[in-house]
Design a protein around this motif. Structure first.
Motif, PDB file in Angstrom:
ATOM      1  N   THR A 169     -49.316  21.720 -68.203  1.00 46.21           N
ATOM      2  CA  THR A 169     -48.182  21.139 -68.911  1.00 46.21           C
ATOM      3  C   THR A 169     -47.852  19.735 -68.426  1.00 46.21           C
ATOM      4  OG1 THR A 169     -46.634  22.217 -67.362  1.00 46.21           O
ATOM      5  CG2 THR A 169     -47.113  23.351 -69.449  1.00 46.21           C
ATOM      6  N   LEU A 170     -48.354  19.342 -67.271  1.00 46.41           N
ATOM      7  CA  LEU A 170     -48.192  17.953 -66.843  1.00 46.41           C
ATOM      8  C   LEU A 170     -49.004  17.015 -67.732  1.00 46.41           C
ATOM      9  CD1 LEU A 170     -48.342  18.239 -62.930  1.00 46.41           C
ATOM     10  CD2 LEU A 170     -46.328  17.891 -64.369  1.00 46.41           C
ATOM     11  N   ILE A 171     -50.144  17.527 -68.216  1.00 46.83           N
ATOM     12  CA  ILE A 171     -50.974  16.730 -69.118  1.00 46.83           C
ATOM     13  C   ILE A 171     -50.456  16.827 -70.548  1.00 46.83           C
ATOM     14  CG2 ILE A 171     -53.282  16.591 -70.153  1.00 46.83           C
ATOM     15  CD1 ILE A 171     -54.453  17.362 -67.512  1.00 46.83           C
ATOM     16  N   SER A 172     -49.948  17.984 -70.909  1.00 46.49           N
ATOM     17  CA  SER A 172     -49.557  18.230 -72.297  1.00 46.49           C
ATOM     18  C   SER A 172     -48.595  17.210 -72.884  1.00 46.49           C
ATOM     19  CB  SER A 172     -48.964  19.637 -72.416  1.00 46.49           C
ATOM     20  OG  SER A 172     -49.894  20.600 -71.979  1.00 46.49           O
ATOM     21  N   PRO A 173     -47.507  16.833 -72.197  1.00 47.73           N
ATOM     22  CA  PRO A 173     -46.602  15.869 -72.825  1.00 47.73           C
ATOM     23  C   PRO A 173     -47.239  14.514 -73.061  1.00 47.73           C
ATOM     24  CG  PRO A 173     -45.549  16.994 -70.990  1.00 47.73           C
ATOM     25  CD  PRO A 173     -47.008  17.311 -70.928  1.00 47.73           C
ATOM     26  N   VAL A 174     -48.273  14.179 -72.317  1.00 52.30           N
ATOM     27  CA  VAL A 174     -48.905  12.874 -72.446  1.00 52.30           C
ATOM     28  C   VAL A 174     -49.880  12.842 -73.610  1.00 52.30           C
ATOM     29  CG1 VAL A 174     -50.302  11.131 -71.258  1.00 52.30           C
ATOM     30  CG2 VAL A 174     -48.681  12.522 -69.967  1.00 52.30           C
ATOM     31  N   GLY A 186     -38.732  20.179 -82.147  1.00 52.11           N
ATOM     32  CA  GLY A 186     -39.579  21.076 -82.932  1.00 52.11           C
ATOM     33  C   GLY A 186     -41.042  20.926 -82.597  1.00 52.11           C
ATOM     34  N   GLY A 187     -41.530  19.679 -82.585  1.00 50.07           N
ATOM     35  CA  GLY A 187     -42.937  19.462 -82.263  1.00 50.07           C
ATOM     36  C   GLY A 187     -43.286  19.888 -80.861  1.00 50.07           C
ATOM     37  N   GLY A 188     -42.388  19.638 -79.903  1.00 54.93           N
ATOM     38  CA  GLY A 188     -42.650  20.030 -78.530  1.00 54.93           C
ATOM     39  C   GLY A 188     -42.728  21.527 -78.340  1.00 54.93           C
ATOM     40  N   CYS A 189     -42.029  22.282 -79.207  1.00 56.88           N
ATOM     41  CA  CYS A 189     -42.040  23.745 -79.081  1.00 56.88           C
ATOM     42  C   CYS A 189     -43.409  24.356 -79.356  1.00 56.88           C
ATOM     43  CB  CYS A 189     -41.017  24.348 -80.050  1.00 56.88           C
ATOM     44  SG  CYS A 189     -39.305  24.267 -79.482  1.00 56.88           S
ATOM     45  N   PHE A 190     -44.161  23.783 -80.290  1.00 59.14           N
ATOM     46  CA  PHE A 190     -45.430  24.444 -80.643  1.00 59.14           C
ATOM     47  C   PHE A 190     -46.638  23.515 -80.623  1.00 59.14           C
ATOM     48  CE2 PHE A 190     -43.914  22.763 -84.632  1.00 59.14           C
ATOM     49  CZ  PHE A 190     -44.991  22.630 -85.485  1.00 59.14           C
ATOM     50  N   MET A 191     -46.490  22.335 -80.015  1.00 59.41           N
ATOM     51  CA  MET A 191     -47.608  21.406 -79.951  1.00 59.41           C
ATOM     52  C   MET A 191     -48.766  21.963 -79.138  1.00 59.41           C
ATOM     53  SD  MET A 191     -47.622  17.452 -78.634  1.00 59.41           S
ATOM     54  CE  MET A 191     -47.316  17.888 -76.912  1.00 59.41           C
ATOM     55  N   ILE A 192     -48.478  22.586 -77.989  1.00 60.45           N
ATOM     56  CA  ILE A 192     -49.546  23.105 -77.126  1.00 60.45           C
ATOM     57  C   ILE A 192     -49.324  24.575 -76.762  1.00 60.45           C
ATOM     58  CG2 ILE A 192     -50.309  20.917 -76.144  1.00 60.45           C
ATOM     59  CD1 ILE A 192     -47.908  23.073 -74.202  1.00 60.45           C
ATOM     60  N   GLY A 223     -43.897  25.613 -71.180  1.00 59.64           N
ATOM     61  CA  GLY A 223     -44.836  26.180 -70.222  1.00 59.64           C
ATOM     62  C   GLY A 223     -44.150  27.032 -69.172  1.00 59.64           C
ATOM     63  N   PHE A 224     -42.978  26.614 -68.714  1.00 57.79           N
ATOM     64  CA  PHE A 224     -42.261  27.358 -67.676  1.00 57.79           C
ATOM     65  C   PHE A 224     -41.687  28.665 -68.224  1.00 57.79           C
ATOM     66  CE2 PHE A 224     -38.185  28.346 -65.615  1.00 57.79           C
ATOM     67  CZ  PHE A 224     -38.624  28.567 -64.316  1.00 57.79           C
ATOM     68  N   LEU A 225     -40.971  28.582 -69.349  1.00 56.55           N
ATOM     69  CA  LEU A 225     -40.297  29.767 -69.884  1.00 56.55           C
ATOM     70  C   LEU A 225     -41.282  30.790 -70.436  1.00 56.55           C
ATOM     71  CD1 LEU A 225     -37.180  28.185 -71.654  1.00 56.55           C
ATOM     72  CD2 LEU A 225     -37.310  29.299 -69.417  1.00 56.55           C
ATOM     73  N   MET A 226     -42.347  30.307 -71.061  1.00 59.27           N
ATOM     74  CA  MET A 226     -43.300  31.263 -71.609  1.00 59.27           C
ATOM     75  C   MET A 226     -44.044  31.986 -70.491  1.00 59.27           C
ATOM     76  SD  MET A 226     -45.879  30.638 -74.803  1.00 59.27           S
ATOM     77  CE  MET A 226     -47.071  29.657 -73.895  1.00 59.27           C
ATOM     78  N   SER A 227     -44.293  31.286 -69.383  1.00 62.25           N
ATOM     79  CA  SER A 227     -44.923  31.939 -68.237  1.00 62.25           C
ATOM     80  C   SER A 227     -43.983  32.965 -67.617  1.00 62.25           C
ATOM     81  CB  SER A 227     -45.315  30.894 -67.183  1.00 62.25           C
ATOM     82  OG  SER A 227     -46.263  29.999 -67.701  1.00 62.25           O
TER      83      SER A 227
END
Length: 504
Positions: free
Chosen positions: A180-185, A378-384, A329-333
């Motif tokens: 998730t450190l890579i995901s936002p980038v 919205g996009g951040g919720c399901f982008m990765i 990434g944190f909450l789903m884990s």
């Protein structure tokens, strides 16, 4: 990034196990996955302290450069057009950079399983820098496109290599955090198990690459560089059709490789839950990458801002994507539920897209910030999200194949939506501004769309500039219909995933 500073060379295989060759590497991968997933304590990371901090920082800085180069042309497009001309070819700058991701992501991930990760990664960094240097010194639009494509090949290698590194040296428990450190980038890449070059489906790769190039050239150049009914466009679409049939045949017959080594794992098509994840991952690109390109352009026309000033307007949108992706990434884990992220995120993306569709030249800046924040959440919720929950919808032995498939559709979305939106903007925008152009205007109307600082736009009176800006903004709003439709499809399909949990 040398061996002494990072300790990478001793940790090229899962969990930091040493390996002297491909055979032992393959054995290590097999031991570490999926068994390691069942008992996370069996795998331990061997890089710690300052070495680990420097290593993570180096990897993320490379990903940042790749991400930065992705959309920089959108912010400085007036300067590019003024310097190089050929505005009809401008949409190809974004497409040529993202296209290698579609064509090469699967093969590059396999190469990382075969060769020394450190030297291969450094090689892609050098290739990225060479492409960037060519782009910076490009005297023509064509040479800039070539430079962007070379940089895209290197950048794609960086992208895949970064995920490969985090996947082979971190424990299964901590891995989602570093991903998730890579995901936002930029998103997420794929990691496949080590294979030999002889097992690569070179025929399938060649046909697939040809299809990607033909298809994206057709949707990028149609109505801009070439008329839709021109011989050039007809030829391109013929190639698209022929190569599509060819790829199906190579996939069906796979003449040079066994069935399990085909470029696309066809048996995954039977998994409808994975199919929903693919649709969602593809659709997320419409919620994320369309605003990244067109919010700055809006502020250039509607507020007369410079490219740099307009780019700053993206910060609320980008910040929300980054924050929500890490929170996801944190909450789903922690809690395991994944369907609500797709459903809630897609609904918010539809709402945000609809709000952006209503924007006109007089809309308050604070309102646009609010709209972009809704769209960013919205996009951040399901982008990765699909990459984090894929193990819940496929068998353990298919996890890496599933990640590869998801990466492929993600790259297609990242390439498709900017390309098609660029073509729509140029064609619709030219029609919208045509009634306002003076009778003696003899230039290309599409050149006016390059930005408010373009020479063509600046050549008109202030009153006419206001009318043109209003028409251009109205044309720009139509692009968000793709965000609404794509996210709407995800909204309808996501409840079918059920209320399963990761690891349940």
């Amino acid at each position: 990034m040398n061996e002494k500073a990072t300790g990478i060379s001793d940790n090229l295989t899962p969990g930091g196990f040493e390996s002297s060759g491909t055979e032992s590497a393959a054995a290590d991968v097999e031991q570490a996955t999926p068994k390691a997933e069942e008992s996370a304590g069996e795998v331990e990371r061997k890089i710690h302290g300052i070495k680990w901090i420097l290593t993570v920082g180096a990897i993320l800085s490379c990903v940042f450069l790749y991400a930065l180069d992705t959309t920089v042309v959108a912010d400085i497009q007036p300067d590019i057009i003024e310097s190089l001309g050929d505005f009809q070819k401008f949409p190809w700058l974004a497409t040529s950079y993202a296209l290698p991701s579609c064509a090469l992501v699967l093969i590059q991930s396999k190469l990382y399983g075969l060769f020394d990760i450190k030297w291969l990664y450094l090689g892609f960094v050098v290739l990225f820098e060479i492409g960037s240097a060519i782009s910076g010194a490009a005297p023509t639009m064509n040479s800039l496109i070539v430079g962007r494509m070379i940089a895209g090949i290197g950048g794609c290698g960086i992208y895949v290599g970064s995920l490969t590194f985090f996947s082979v040296v971190t424990t299964p428990k901590e891995r989602p955090i570093y991903v998730t450190l890579i995901s936002p980038v930029w998103g997420i890449g794929t990691v496949l198990g080590p294979v030999r070059l002889a097992k690569i489906d070179w025929l399938g790769l060649t046909v697939w690459t040809g299809w990607c190039v033909s298809f994206f050239m057709a949707i990028t150049f149609g109505g801009t560089l070439f008329e839709w009914n021109s011989y050039s466009m007809i030829t391109l679409w013929v190639f698209v059709g022929v190569l599509a049939i060819g790829f199906i045949l190579t996939h069906k017959c796979h003449p040079f490789v066994p069935v399990e080594d085909r470029l696309y794992p066809g048996h995954m098509l039977k998994n409808w839950r994975l199919g929903i994840l693919q649709v969602a991952t593809f659709s997320a690109a419409a919620a994320v990458y369309i605003p990244i390109y067109y919010i700055p352009l809006y502020f250039q026309f509607a507020r007369g801002e410079s490219p740099v000033e307009a780019a700053i307007r993206l910060l609320p949108f980008v910040f929300m994507i980054a924050f929500i992706a890490v929170l996801n990434g944190f909450l789903m884990s922690r809690f395991g539920y994944y369907m609500p992220w797709f459903l809630g995120g897609a609904i918010l993306a539809v709402i945000g897209g609809a709000l952006m569709y209503t924007v006109d030249i007089s809309t308050e800046t604070s309102a646009i910030y609010g709209y972009s924040v809704v769209l960013g959440i919205g996009g951040g919720c399901f982008m990765i999200t699909a990459f984090g929950c894929v193990s819940a919808v496929v068998d353990a032995k298919d996890t890496f194949n599933a990640i590869g498939v998801l990466s492929l559709v993600q790259c297609l979305g990242i390439t498709f939506f900017p390309a098609i939106s660029g073509g729509i903007f140029q064609n619709v925008g030219a029609n919208y501004i045509a009634p306002y152009l003076p009778p003696d205007f003899s230039g290309d109307p599409r050149a006016i769309l390059a930005g408010a600082s373009s020479p063509e736009f600046q050549s008109f009176s202030e009153a006419l500039q206001g009318q043109l800006a209003g028409a251009i903004v109205a044309a720009m709003s139509n692009i968000y219909t793709m965000t609404i439709v794509a996210s709407g499809i995800t909204t309808l399909l996501s409840p079918l995933l059920g209320f399963g949990k990761i690891g349940a």
